[in-house]
Design an enzyme around this catalytic site. Sequence first.
Site, PDB file in Angstrom:
ATOM      1  N   HIS A 126       0.803  -1.229   0.000  1.00  0.00           N
ATOM      2  CA  HIS A 126       0.000   0.000   0.000  1.00  0.00           C
ATOM      3  C   HIS A 126       0.837   1.282   0.000  1.00  0.00           C
ATOM      4  CE1 HIS A 126      -4.252  -1.011   0.031  1.00  0.00           C
ATOM      5  NE2 HIS A 126      -3.930  -2.090   0.706  1.00  0.00           N
ATOM      6  N   ASP A 130      -2.772   1.417  -4.483  1.00  0.00           N
ATOM      7  CA  ASP A 130      -3.991   1.465  -3.688  1.00  0.00           C
ATOM      8  C   ASP A 130      -5.023   0.503  -4.273  1.00  0.00           C
ATOM      9  OD1 ASP A 130      -5.440   2.766  -5.782  1.00  0.00           O
ATOM     10  OD2 ASP A 130      -4.846   4.726  -5.028  1.00  0.00           O
TER      11      ASP A 130
END
Length: 155
Positions: A126, A130
């Site tokens: 992350h 995303d």
Amino acid sequence: MNSMWAGDKIIQKKDINISIAVATEDSLFVPVIKNADEKTIKGIAREITDLAKKVRDGKLSADDMQGGTFTVNNTGSFGSVQSMGIINYPQAAILQVESIVKRPVVMDHGMIAVRDMVNLCLSLDHRVLDGLVCGRFLARVKEILESIDEKTSVY
């Protein structure tokens, strides 16, 4: 998807070098198909066969395992239907291709049919990616896989 975390920034890689997991009786190796985007389906399949043979014959070199930018792992070959891969550092993601299994599917007009289905499981970093980007990636992979038929060229 073809990016890496570099301490304080994201680096997008230009070359698409796909790492593939190859197991022996007691070890796992991750050789790399370099410039995979420049190869045909048949060319990639041939290279996977060659790299897997090198692994099993004990002839894989360190160079064969360098430069991967994204990993694809066929956990389905072991019967898995859902797994969570560990990302190969410094890559940003790994795609697990699970077992193809028969499942009931609701078709048009409410009919139920048995279809071959596969889970694709994506682990991501992350700091680099995303959920939106990864969701779109998986949707595109699904679209491509569902559009393949007997007329699809492998050359």
